[in-house]
Design an enzyme around this catalytic site. Structure first.
Site, PDB file in Angstrom:
ATOM      1  N   ALA A  57       0.867  -1.179   0.000  1.00 12.91           N
ATOM      2  CA  ALA A  57       0.000   0.000   0.000  1.00 12.91           C
ATOM      3  C   ALA A  57       0.900   1.224   0.000  1.00 12.91           C
ATOM      4  CB  ALA A  57      -0.922  -0.005   1.213  1.00 12.91           C
ATOM      5  N   VAL A  83       4.754  -1.232   3.106  1.00 12.17           N
ATOM      6  CA  VAL A  83       4.616   0.182   2.771  1.00 12.17           C
ATOM      7  C   VAL A  83       5.402   0.483   1.498  1.00 12.17           C
ATOM      8  CG1 VAL A  83       4.910   2.550   3.550  1.00 12.17           C
ATOM      9  CG2 VAL A  83       4.394   0.739   5.217  1.00 12.17           C
ATOM     10  N   LYS A  84       4.695   0.961   0.473  1.00 14.00           N
ATOM     11  CA  LYS A  84       5.348   1.351  -0.769  1.00 14.00           C
ATOM     12  C   LYS A  84       5.837   2.793  -0.650  1.00 14.00           C
ATOM     13  CE  LYS A  84       3.922   0.125  -4.912  1.00 14.00           C
ATOM     14  NZ  LYS A  84       3.051  -0.105  -6.091  1.00 14.00           N
ATOM     15  N   ILE A  85       7.098   2.965  -0.987  1.00 11.05           N
ATOM     16  CA  ILE A  85       7.749   4.269  -0.890  1.00 11.05           C
ATOM     17  C   ILE A  85       8.396   4.597  -2.235  1.00 11.05           C
ATOM     18  CG2 ILE A  85       9.570   5.590   0.248  1.00 11.05           C
ATOM     19  CD1 ILE A  85       7.318   4.999   2.146  1.00 11.05           C
TER      20      ILE A  85
END
Length: 220
Positions: A57, A83-85
């Site tokens: 996400a 966590v997509k960064i």
């Protein structure tokens, strides 16, 4: 190589999960927007409940402090959330902090080996080279996957290579041969992986032969 489904559509996720071949899901703001008026955090929880594996996400803030806050909020939704960064200097600082907190991250929009190495140095769980988008501008997207996988092996890097922006079944084969740890693909492409004309022909022949056998020997 593991398969992730690149979608935010719950119906697609439920159907693919029932096939027993997907291990996770990747989403992005564009995919979520296609689902209409949904509460983002609730939607991420629902996806995680179905797939029970890594669910990427994306944090959409670009300023480090806001990105970090958003990343922690996403990670708190489910133990399955990754966590997509984005690949930016501030983003890598956030990856380093999240990794130190024991949280999983996926660095997205990777288009070079150097970017992948920086993401790994920051402690990313996954890096996502975008194959199709490189192909679109006349570059060899799968060559990048091969180079990242080779560089990671040579350096003993544990960050996983997640081949993204997959456009067709051949991309999947090439990703596996290139050494990708994971491929994330749209539902349509996943469905196409099952298909082969000789499989269909063989099934049709078996069914036809079995029906002839039963007609001769009874249906008991």
């Amino acid at each position: 190589m593991r398969f992730f489904l690149d979608t935010a559509n719950l119906d697609e996720i439920r159907e693919a999960a029932a096939w027993g071949v997907i291990d996770g899901v990747t989403t992005n703001p564009s995919l979520v927007a296609k689902e209409g008026d949904v509460a983002f955090h609730d939607h991420v929880r629902a996806i995680a409940d179905v797939v029970k594996g890594p669910v990427s996400a994306e944090a959409v803030s670009l300023e480090a402090e806001l990105m970090l806050r958003e990343g922690r909020e996403l990670a708190a939704l489910s133990p399955h959330v990754v966590v997509k960064i984005p690949m930016t200097p501030d983003g890598m600082g956030v990856v380093r902090i999240l990794a130190a907190e024991g949280l999983h991250t996926n660095v997205t929009l990777v288009f070079s080996v150097n970017q992948a190495l920086l993401a790994a140095a920051a402690g990313a769980t996954y890096v996502s080279p975008f194959v199709g988008r490189l192909d679109d501008i006349g570059q060899d997207g799968m060559a990048l996957v091969r180079e990242i996988a080779s560089a990671f092996r040579a350096s003993g890097v544990r960050t996983q290579v997640l081949a993204a922006s997959i456009r067709h079944p051949r991309h999947v084969t090439e990703a596996a041969l290139a050494g990708a740890d994971v491929v994330t693909l749209p539902f349509k492409v996943l469905r196409q992986l099952f298909d082969h004309p000789l499989t269909e022909k063989g099934i049709s022949a078996f069914v036809s032969d079995w029906e002839r056998y039963r007609s001769r020997h009874g249906r008991a």
